[in-house]
Design a protein around this motif. Structure first.
Motif, short mmCIF file in Angstrom:
data_model
loop_
_atom_site.label_atom_id
_atom_site.label_comp_id
_atom_site.label_asym_id
_atom_site.label_seq_id
_atom_site.Cartn_x
_atom_site.Cartn_y
_atom_site.Cartn_z
N LYS A 72 0.81 -1.22 0.00
CA LYS A 72 0.00 0.00 0.00
C LYS A 72 0.85 1.27 0.00
O LYS A 72 0.37 2.34 -0.38
CB LYS A 72 -0.97 -0.01 1.18
CG LYS A 72 -2.07 -1.04 0.99
CD LYS A 72 -2.98 -1.10 2.21
CE LYS A 72 -4.05 -2.17 2.00
NZ LYS A 72 -4.90 -2.32 3.19
N ARG A 73 2.11 1.19 0.38
CA ARG A 73 3.01 2.36 0.33
C ARG A 73 3.41 2.73 -1.09
O ARG A 73 3.90 3.82 -1.33
CB ARG A 73 4.28 2.09 1.16
CG ARG A 73 4.02 2.14 2.63
CD ARG A 73 5.34 2.05 3.39
NE ARG A 73 5.13 1.07 4.45
CZ ARG A 73 5.99 0.15 4.81
NH1 ARG A 73 7.17 0.06 4.23
NH2 ARG A 73 5.71 -0.69 5.78
N LYS A 74 3.25 1.79 -2.04
CA LYS A 74 3.59 2.00 -3.45
C LYS A 74 5.03 2.51 -3.61
O LYS A 74 5.29 3.46 -4.32
CB LYS A 74 2.60 2.93 -4.13
CG LYS A 74 1.24 2.26 -4.34
CD LYS A 74 0.32 3.08 -5.20
CE LYS A 74 0.54 2.71 -6.64
NZ LYS A 74 -0.52 3.21 -7.53
N GLN A 75 5.95 1.83 -2.96
CA GLN A 75 7.38 2.11 -3.12
C GLN A 75 8.02 0.98 -3.91
O GLN A 75 7.80 -0.20 -3.60
CB GLN A 75 8.08 2.23 -1.78
CG GLN A 75 7.90 3.55 -1.10
CD GLN A 75 8.95 3.73 -0.02
OE1 GLN A 75 9.20 2.82 0.76
NE2 GLN A 75 9.55 4.89 0.00
N LEU A 76 8.80 1.35 -4.90
CA LEU A 76 9.48 0.36 -5.72
C LEU A 76 10.85 0.08 -5.11
O LEU A 76 11.84 0.72 -5.43
CB LEU A 76 9.61 0.86 -7.16
CG LEU A 76 9.99 -0.19 -8.18
CD1 LEU A 76 8.89 -1.23 -8.32
CD2 LEU A 76 10.27 0.46 -9.52
N VAL A 77 10.88 -0.88 -4.21
CA VAL A 77 12.11 -1.22 -3.49
C VAL A 77 12.70 -2.47 -4.12
O VAL A 77 12.04 -3.51 -4.22
CB VAL A 77 11.81 -1.46 -1.99
CG1 VAL A 77 13.05 -1.95 -1.26
CG2 VAL A 77 11.27 -0.18 -1.35
N SER A 78 13.95 -2.35 -4.55
CA SER A 78 14.63 -3.48 -5.18
C SER A 78 15.13 -4.46 -4.13
O SER A 78 15.35 -4.11 -2.98
CB SER A 78 15.79 -3.00 -6.04
OG SER A 78 16.75 -2.34 -5.24
N VAL A 79 15.31 -5.69 -4.57
CA VAL A 79 15.85 -6.74 -3.71
C VAL A 79 17.29 -6.97 -4.17
O VAL A 79 17.51 -7.37 -5.32
CB VAL A 79 15.01 -8.03 -3.82
CG1 VAL A 79 15.59 -9.11 -2.92
CG2 VAL A 79 13.56 -7.74 -3.46
N PRO A 80 18.27 -6.70 -3.31
CA PRO A 80 19.68 -6.82 -3.71
C PRO A 80 20.00 -8.18 -4.31
O PRO A 80 19.57 -9.22 -3.81
CB PRO A 80 20.43 -6.62 -2.39
CG PRO A 80 19.50 -5.82 -1.53
CD PRO A 80 18.12 -6.29 -1.91
N GLY A 81 20.69 -8.14 -5.46
CA GLY A 81 21.12 -9.36 -6.13
C GLY A 81 20.08 -10.01 -7.02
O GLY A 81 20.36 -11.04 -7.61
N ASN A 82 18.89 -9.42 -7.13
CA ASN A 82 17.82 -10.07 -7.89
C ASN A 82 17.55 -9.45 -9.26
O ASN A 82 16.51 -9.69 -9.84
CB ASN A 82 16.52 -10.08 -7.08
CG ASN A 82 16.55 -11.09 -5.96
OD1 ASN A 82 17.56 -11.71 -5.68
ND2 ASN A 82 15.42 -11.26 -5.31
#
Length: 171
Positions: A118-128
Motif C-alpha cells: 500500500k506504500r507503493k514504493q518500488l524497493v529493489s531486492v539486492p542481487g535479484n
C-alpha cells in the motif's frame, strides 16, 4: 478452475497480488509451477480442452515465449510461467522488487505484506536483477502507475546495468 481445470502444484505470484491489494485491475495473472510436468499439463489442458472457449470473441489463442505461455480468456491474460520452477518460498524471493514478492496457492495459503504494498514504493531486492535492462523498462511502468522510486533502487539498477557494459566490452 473454470478457465484452467486443475492446476496442480501451482500458485499465483507477483504483480497481480499487489494490484489486487491496491484495488487495481491486474494486467495479467502469472501462474508459477513447482515442476515442469504440472506446467506442461496446464498448457495442454488449456490448449486442448478449452479450444471452444478460446474460439469465442475476446479470446486469443496461446502465445509461447521462452518464459511463459500466455492465454487471453474473457479479456484476462493468464501467463503460465516456465522460466523458473519450484515452491513459492524458494522462487518468489528471487523476484526483483519487494512488492512483487507475494504469492497465493490454490488452497488459500499465501504470503503478502499488504502494508508495504500500500506504500507503493518500488524497493529493489539486492542481487535479484537477473535482467536489468528489462527491469529498467518495468521501473518506468511503475513510475507511471504512481510508485515512488527510491534513489537506492535506481542506484542498484544502474550498478547492475554498468556491470553488463563491462561484460560486453571486457573493460
Amino acid at each position: 478452475e473454470e478457465f484452467t481445470g486443475p492446476l496442480n502444484n501451482s500458485y499465483i505470484a507477483g504483480g497481480a497480488i499487489a494490484s489486487l491489494v491496491l484495488d487495481e485491475e491486474p494486467k495479467d495473472y502469472d501462474i508459477w509451477f513447482e515442476n515442469p510436468e504440472d506446467y506442461f499439463n496446464a498448457v495442454n489442458s488449456l490448449s486442448n480442452n478449452f479450444r471452444k472457449l478460446l474460439e469465442l470473441p475476446d479470446h486469443a489463442p496461446s502465445t509461447t515465449s521462452k518464459y511463459a505461455t500466455t492465454f487471453k480468456i474473457r479479456g484476462i491474460y493468464i501467463q503460465l510461467v516456465q522460466s523458473r520452477m519450484g515452491v513459492p518460498e524458494v522462487v518468489v524471493p528471487t523476484f526483483d522488487f519487494k512488492h512483487t514478492q507475494s504469492w497465493m496457492k490454490r488452497d488459500g495459503t499465501m504470503s503478502v505484506d499488504e502494508e508495504f504494498i500500500k506504500r507503493k514504493q518500488l524497493v529493489s531486492v539486492p542481487g535479484n536483477f537477473t535482467h536489468p535492462v528489462n527491469t529498467m523498462q518495468r521501473v518506468n511502468k511503475f513510475a507511471r502507475r504512481g510508485y515512488d522510486i527510491p534513489f537506492e533502487t535506481t542506484k542498484a539498477l544502474m550498478m547492475e546495468i554498468t556491470k553488463l557494459d563491462h561484460i560486453v566490452t571486457g573493460k
